[in-house]
Design a protein around this motif. Sequence first.
Motif, PDB file in Angstrom:
ATOM      1  N   MET A   1     -84.508-106.426 -23.524  1.00 44.17           N
ATOM      2  CA  MET A   1     -85.006-107.660 -22.970  1.00 44.17           C
ATOM      3  C   MET A   1     -86.465-107.457 -22.569  1.00 44.17           C
ATOM      4  N   ALA A   2     -87.318-108.417 -22.896  1.00 44.11           N
ATOM      5  CA  ALA A   2     -88.747-108.279 -22.665  1.00 44.11           C
ATOM      6  C   ALA A   2     -89.109-108.407 -21.195  1.00 44.11           C
ATOM      7  N   TYR A   3     -88.341-109.128 -20.437  1.00 48.85           N
ATOM      8  CA  TYR A   3     -88.680-109.368 -19.035  1.00 48.85           C
ATOM      9  C   TYR A   3     -87.439-109.150 -18.188  1.00 48.85           C
ATOM     10  N   GLU A   4     -87.487-108.125 -17.354  1.00 52.63           N
ATOM     11  CA  GLU A   4     -86.356-107.797 -16.504  1.00 52.63           C
ATOM     12  C   GLU A   4     -86.506-108.483 -15.147  1.00 52.63           C
ATOM     13  N   LEU A   5     -85.410-108.967 -14.622  1.00 53.16           N
ATOM     14  CA  LEU A   5     -85.402-109.588 -13.301  1.00 53.16           C
ATOM     15  C   LEU A   5     -84.749-108.639 -12.311  1.00 53.16           C
ATOM     16  N   ASP A   6     -85.483-108.293 -11.257  1.00 59.79           N
ATOM     17  CA  ASP A   6     -84.857-107.510 -10.205  1.00 59.79           C
ATOM     18  C   ASP A   6     -84.141-108.463  -9.247  1.00 59.79           C
ATOM     19  N   GLU A   7     -83.500-107.891  -8.256  1.00 59.15           N
ATOM     20  CA  GLU A   7     -82.674-108.708  -7.351  1.00 59.15           C
ATOM     21  C   GLU A   7     -83.502-109.717  -6.559  1.00 59.15           C
ATOM     22  N   LEU A  13     -85.417-117.223  -7.847  1.00 56.60           N
ATOM     23  CA  LEU A  13     -85.037-118.246  -8.828  1.00 56.60           C
ATOM     24  C   LEU A  13     -83.865-119.087  -8.339  1.00 56.60           C
ATOM     25  N   GLY A  14     -82.911-118.442  -7.654  1.00 50.69           N
ATOM     26  CA  GLY A  14     -81.780-119.183  -7.102  1.00 50.69           C
ATOM     27  C   GLY A  14     -82.223-120.176  -6.040  1.00 50.69           C
ATOM     28  N   LEU A  15     -83.129-119.753  -5.175  1.00 51.77           N
ATOM     29  CA  LEU A  15     -83.630-120.661  -4.139  1.00 51.77           C
ATOM     30  C   LEU A  15     -84.421-121.817  -4.749  1.00 51.77           C
ATOM     31  N   ILE A  16     -85.197-121.537  -5.786  1.00 48.25           N
ATOM     32  CA  ILE A  16     -85.929-122.608  -6.473  1.00 48.25           C
ATOM     33  C   ILE A  16     -84.943-123.588  -7.096  1.00 48.25           C
ATOM     34  N   GLY A  17     -83.884-123.065  -7.704  1.00 47.93           N
ATOM     35  CA  GLY A  17     -82.866-123.932  -8.303  1.00 47.93           C
ATOM     36  C   GLY A  17     -82.178-124.807  -7.273  1.00 47.93           C
ATOM     37  N   GLY A  46     -88.334-120.094  -2.257  1.00 46.94           N
ATOM     38  CA  GLY A  46     -88.055-119.478  -3.548  1.00 46.94           C
ATOM     39  C   GLY A  46     -89.321-119.102  -4.302  1.00 46.94           C
ATOM     40  N   VAL A  47     -90.321-119.966  -4.269  1.00 42.93           N
ATOM     41  CA  VAL A  47     -91.593-119.646  -4.920  1.00 42.93           C
ATOM     42  C   VAL A  47     -92.246-118.447  -4.248  1.00 42.93           C
ATOM     43  N   ALA A  48     -92.192-118.411  -2.916  1.00 44.90           N
ATOM     44  CA  ALA A  48     -92.792-117.295  -2.184  1.00 44.90           C
ATOM     45  C   ALA A  48     -92.075-115.986  -2.489  1.00 44.90           C
ATOM     46  N   ILE A  49     -90.772-116.020  -2.613  1.00 49.61           N
ATOM     47  CA  ILE A  49     -90.025-114.792  -2.924  1.00 49.61           C
ATOM     48  C   ILE A  49     -90.225-114.392  -4.385  1.00 49.61           C
ATOM     49  N   LEU A  50     -90.284-115.363  -5.277  1.00 48.56           N
ATOM     50  CA  LEU A  50     -90.440-115.052  -6.697  1.00 48.56           C
ATOM     51  C   LEU A  50     -91.822-114.482  -6.994  1.00 48.56           C
ATOM     52  N   LEU A  51     -92.859-115.126  -6.506  1.00 41.82           N
ATOM     53  CA  LEU A  51     -94.224-114.669  -6.788  1.00 41.82           C
ATOM     54  C   LEU A  51     -94.686-113.567  -5.848  1.00 41.82           C
TER      55      LEU A  51
END
Length: 133
Positions: A1-7, A13-17, A46-51
């Motif tokens: 996979m080209a882009y791995e997601l950590d926890e 992403l869940g909070l953004i959703g 969610g944006v703050a945690i993701l970025l």
Amino acid sequence: MAYELDEQKKIGLGLIGFGIFFTFLGVILFFDRGLLALGNILWLTGVAILLGWYATWKLFTNSGNYKGSVSFLLGLFFIFVRWPIVGILMELYGCIALFGGFWPTVKVFLYQIPVVGWIIQYPVLLFGRLKSG
């Protein structure tokens, strides 16, 4: 996979959703102020945690993004003072102004999704027959 997601990114992403879901639910339920506010808080977190906190701060305080930041925060203020329609419109403009530079990245990501990517790449095949009757 080209882009791995950590926890941490999965949580973001869940909070953004959830934020988008609650905002959508608030709009559907005749601009319910509580759901709109909850959706905004979840989305911003969610944006703050993701970025990352620092990257989010730089995104909102960048001199080229002041127009989008002010409109988004003014929209959030309008939601809190019981003008939800004006608030949502201001936030929508603010999101487009803030995240307009991310559209090429989103487009590349959507191309990789099996059915959605095919529809985006070949819209003429799907909708071209509607014109010819």
